[in-house]
Design an enzyme around this catalytic site. Structure first.
Site, PDB file in Angstrom:
ATOM      1  N   LYS A 105      79.100 -63.763   2.331  1.00 19.63           N
ATOM      2  CA  LYS A 105      78.112 -63.180   3.246  1.00 19.63           C
ATOM      3  C   LYS A 105      76.798 -62.987   2.502  1.00 19.63           C
ATOM      4  CE  LYS A 105      76.988 -58.891   5.695  1.00 19.63           C
ATOM      5  NZ  LYS A 105      77.391 -57.479   5.943  1.00 19.63           N
ATOM      6  N   ASP A 145      69.506 -56.380   5.754  1.00 17.32           N
ATOM      7  CA  ASP A 145      70.196 -55.976   6.978  1.00 17.32           C
ATOM      8  C   ASP A 145      69.640 -54.648   7.473  1.00 17.32           C
ATOM      9  OD1 ASP A 145      71.908 -55.562   9.097  1.00 17.32           O
ATOM     10  OD2 ASP A 145      73.578 -54.890   7.839  1.00 17.32           O
ATOM     11  N   LYS A 202      69.787 -49.143  11.453  1.00 18.95           N
ATOM     12  CA  LYS A 202      70.387 -48.201  10.512  1.00 18.95           C
ATOM     13  C   LYS A 202      69.473 -46.983  10.307  1.00 18.95           C
ATOM     14  CE  LYS A 202      72.644 -51.793   7.684  1.00 18.95           C
ATOM     15  NZ  LYS A 202      74.033 -51.328   7.774  1.00 18.95           N
ATOM     16  N   ASP A 235      73.021 -56.647   0.610  1.00 21.41           N
ATOM     17  CA  ASP A 235      73.976 -57.170   1.586  1.00 21.41           C
ATOM     18  C   ASP A 235      74.203 -58.672   1.407  1.00 21.41           C
ATOM     19  OD1 ASP A 235      75.771 -56.446   3.523  1.00 21.41           O
ATOM     20  OD2 ASP A 235      74.394 -56.652   5.201  1.00 21.41           O
ATOM     21  N   ASP A 259      74.744 -54.070  14.307  1.00 23.97           N
ATOM     22  CA  ASP A 259      74.911 -53.813  12.875  1.00 23.97           C
ATOM     23  C   ASP A 259      76.289 -54.243  12.386  1.00 23.97           C
ATOM     24  OD1 ASP A 259      74.053 -52.986  10.373  1.00 23.97           O
ATOM     25  OD2 ASP A 259      74.801 -50.936  10.639  1.00 23.97           O
ATOM     26  N   GLU A 304      77.175 -57.261  12.042  1.00 24.83           N
ATOM     27  CA  GLU A 304      76.653 -58.629  12.058  1.00 24.83           C
ATOM     28  C   GLU A 304      77.353 -59.566  11.084  1.00 24.83           C
ATOM     29  OE1 GLU A 304      75.386 -57.573   8.320  1.00 24.83           O
ATOM     30  OE2 GLU A 304      75.306 -56.329  10.108  1.00 24.83           O
ATOM     31  N   ARG A 364      80.452 -60.046  10.336  1.00 24.41           N
ATOM     32  CA  ARG A 364      81.608 -60.759  10.895  1.00 24.41           C
ATOM     33  C   ARG A 364      81.176 -61.870  11.849  1.00 24.41           C
ATOM     34  NH1 ARG A 364      83.627 -55.156  13.203  1.00 24.41           N
ATOM     35  NH2 ARG A 364      82.416 -54.600  11.359  1.00 24.41           N
TER      36      ARG A 364
END
Length: 281
Positions: free
Chosen positions: A49, A54, A61, A72, A131, A133, A135
């Site tokens: 990933k 993010d 967030k 991230d 959020d 995201e 997956r």
């Protein structure tokens, strides 16, 4: 990616001015056949990933700690690090690394809670939380890598805050659809001192990704089970031996002076060495 129908991956990046880039790195060690003759063992595929930032998107967030979301992309960085390690050791193995990179930002073009996206697999996903995201990016990549006929796929992701709650910054969360792999990973973990802990992925977790208007949802309104529901979501897209490593708690230290840890490069480099019957010099 658009031609391949990777709409979940593309949805995550839709609010950013920076285009998504999926980098595929192929490593063939000495003695490894470059041609697919139909009878050789497939490659080990590493999927990382790579959310370069993010913000959470529309489900934004809290501002406190958001600057750390530059980390991230640690899953993609780990994949690159493992391939560098394997290449420098000149190991006789077929390895493919996929760096699944994009940025999750709020914008007038962003994907929204309530949207339904059709993934590369054909499954539809109801967006509950933008959020959640990682997956969505990974599910399309996990479908994409089927073309490589892998022996094993390992995804590495700073996926869930719930994993941090469960295992802190000590253990990486491990989930798999192949229990025969667990002892090998545990042994490599002990040898590398890069600690992991297995979390369950039974079919009784279906309720965590249930949707009334799509095949599955990308999140839920239940009070717990965030790490395993994310793992079960990913499991819905795999048709091969697969291991998911949630490094949300272990990829970096909250102290600004500490930065990224490099985990699980040691674990997976050791796993590959163990698989080949090698010891690091």
């Amino acid at each position: 990616m658009r031609r391949n129908g990777m709409n979940a991956y593309l949805a995550v990046s839709s609010g950013s001015r920076n285009e998504p880039i999926m980098s595929v790195i192929k490593y063939f060690g000495n003695g490894v056949d470059h041609e697919d003759n139909g009878d050789r063992v497939g490659p080990i595929v590493l999927v990382g990933k790579g959310l370069t930032f993010d913000s959470g998107g529309i489900s934004i967030k809290p501002s406190s700690g958001m600057e750390q979301m530059k980390f991230d992309m640690c899953g993609a960085a780990a994949v690159y690090g493992i391939i560098r390690c394997v290449a420098e050791l000149d190991l006789p193995i077929h390895l493919i690394g996929v760096l699944a990179c994009c940025e999750n930002m709020p914008d007038g073009m962003s994907y929204r809670p309530g949207d339904i996206v059709k993934t590369m697999s054909g499954k539809t996903v109801e967006i509950i939380n933008t959020d959640a995201e990682g997956r969505l990016v990974l599910c399309d990549v996990l479908t994409y890598v089927k073309r490589f006929k892998p022996e094993l796929v390992i995804d590495i992701a700073t996926l869930t805050g719930s994993c941090v709650v469960a295992l802190g910054d000590v253990y990486t969360g491990m989930m798999t659809n192949d229990q025969s792999l667990v002892s090998s990973f545990m042994n490599s973990s002990e040898r590398s001192m890069d600690k992991i802990w297995q979390l369950p992925l039974g079919d009784d977790l279906k309720k965590y990704i249930r949707s009334d208007c799509a095949d599955i949802s990308n999140s839920n309104n239940l009070s717990g089970g965030g790490a395993i529901s994310a793992g079960y979501f990913l499991r819905s897209f795999v048709e091969y031996s697969w291991v998911h490593l949630d490094i949300a708690g272990t990829a970096w230290k909250n102290n600004k002076s500490d930065g990224a840890t490099g985990r699980p490069v040691s674990l997976l480099s050791q796993f590959i060495l163990d698989k080949l019957g090698r010891s690091p010099e």
